[in-house]
Write a protein that holds these residues in place. Structure first.
Motif: not given
Length: 472
Positions: A375-384
């Motif tokens: 699917i399209e990209p756009g997912s967020c990836h980081w540790r809080m």
């Protein structure tokens, strides 16, 4: 432009101060306490108004003072009421003022000193508090009580601060207006809600927003503001160390930023306090990107946005944001998996958490979705970031509604995809059973800091909503 959250202090509740005295005991001493109370409120940063223009000395001392006090405070649109008993208490007047104003009400009086050398006393404040509390109950007034203590004791300042936060929750609860962008995703049965019941019982409005219309407006906005959005993308990369991955050029992420601005425009135009959005797949296919980054950006600006058209999730985020007095943005997380090596911890995980809450050492990227390949990209990836946490969930079924909240702390855990934090709590099995057996789902509102006590107090003023906690 992405920025750290700034609380909208102009929206904080306005406290009406109606000092209560009586024709007996020392009026001079009562007036001294009135001045000290006003000084303390000012020191605490409380937004308040008094009744000085309505009554002699600005103090209620007679049953005949009720109408003047009520008219004065009502004309100023107060959100909460403080009835400090300054020497004894005119209990009938206190009760009638509170009932007529119908706002969260705080009751307190200073601890009495020792009798004077001749055995007389300047006041009997505690006795007056007992009388007034009885009248408040008799008149059906819900009120908050701070223990009878001296002004310099921590209990008073802490109690006032907590009460004002609870009043902020109640103020927000009575004014919710949620923009529903698109419809519920068909296989998310957990997000079915009774829209009519929310309106009839709680006054919560759901405003439908056509998905085709907002996509068209977003594209128009993206084309008109292209240069500014390109500059913002460079700023995100440079100042916030955000990496964009999997995109064929900047156009798709420009659409994401334009959607954020279009939703902010709709919020201002329609008087919306939050959004619940059909977060996939149609809007993502049309804009060329997942829209997770939008959720965090809206929360940064004080407009929570729940994913997967979770109306109850949007309500939960608003309640928690008000409880935190806007100190930081909220985020909608999944209670996902238990910690692999700790029995007391769970993974808070999902998609669009605010970038300002990212851990300082975490890599930050917006890119491919690891669960839904292709699917399209756009997912967020980081540790809080690390810190104290509060989670809450407003939910209900079969005509019964509850507000559940508990507290925890972040802890170390293995890295994973998307945005996440590992949270440890006092008794996870009890948490698990509470959420399984209650009317709740896996979505919870989360915020940094400990705010469960505020939510519990606010719930007393939310008729038709039962309080629950996995810690009680």
């Amino acid at each position: 432009m992405t920025s750290n959250f700034e609380p909208r202090t102009s929206n904080f509740p306005l406290l009406g101060l109606a000092p209560i005295g009586k024709f007996v005991f020392s009026h001079t001493d009562a007036m001294a306490y009135k001045a000290r109370i006003e000084a303390l409120l000012t020191k605490l940063g409380v937004n308040f108004v008094n009744i000085d223009a309505a009554l002699p000395d600005g103090m209620v001392r007679d049953q005949r003072h009720v109408d003047a006090a009520v008219e004065s405070l009502r004309s100023k649109n107060i959100d909460a009421l403080f009835l400090p008993h300054c020497n004894f208490g005119t209990e009938g007047a206190a009760g009638m003022i509170a009932r007529k104003l119908n706002v969260p009400t705080l009751l307190w009086g200073p601890r009495d000193e020792a009798p004077l050398s001749d055995g007389s006393r300047l006041r009997d404040t505690l006795c007056g508090l007992f009388a007034s509390s009885k009248v408040l109950r008799k008149l059906g007034v819900t009120f908050t009580y701070i223990e009878n203590c001296r002004m310099e004791e921590p209990a008073l300042a802490a109690g006032i601060t907590q009460f004002m936060a609870a009043a902020n929750v109640v103020k927000g609860w009575r004014r919710m207006r949620i923009g529903m962008v698109g419809k519920r995703i068909d296989f998310f049965y957990t997000c079915i809600v009774n829209e009519s019941e929310l309106l009839e019982r709680f006054g919560i409005e759901i405003v439908p927003i056509d998905l085709i219309d907002i996509i068209a407006a977003t594209r128009k906005r993206a084309a008109a503001g292209r240069k500014g959005y390109l500059d913002e993308i460079e700023q995100l990369k440079r100042q916030h160390k955000l990496e964009l991955e999997g995109f064929d050029g900047p156009d798709a992420f420009i659409n994401v930023l334009a959607l954020r601005d279009e939703m902010l425009h709709r919020a201002a135009d329609l008087g919306l306090t939050a959004f619940a959005i059909e977060s996939f797949m149609s809007i993502c296919n049309e804009l060329g990107s997942m829209i997770e980054f939008v959720h965090g950006e809206l929360a940064e600006r004080g407009i929570p946005c729940s994913t997967e058209t979770d109306i109850h999730g949007a309500i939960s985020c608003q309640l928690l944001q008000h409880a935190a007095m806007g100190a930081e943005p909220t985020f909608l997380a999944d209670l996902t998996v238990r910690h692999p090596s700790r029995d007391d911890a769970v993974l808070l995980w999902h998609c669009g958490f605010p970038l300002s809450l990212a851990h300082e050492k975490s890599r930050r990227s917006v890119g491919p979705h690891w669960i839904l390949p292709g699917i399209e990209p756009g997912s967020c990836h980081w540790r809080m970031k690390d810190g104290a946490l509060t989670v809450c969930r407003f939910d209900g079924d079969t005509g019964s509604y509850r507000l559940c909240s508990g507290q925890g702390e972040t802890c170390d855990g293995p890295d994973t995809q998307n945005v996440y934090a590992w949270m440890k709590v006092a008794d996870w099995p009890r948490w698990e059973r509470t959420f399984i057996m209650g009317p709740y789902i896996h979505h919870v509102a989360a915020a940094y800091g400990h705010h469960a006590a505020v939510l519990k107090e606010a719930c007393r003023y939310m008729s038709g909503v039962e309080w629950e906690s996995p810690e009680e």
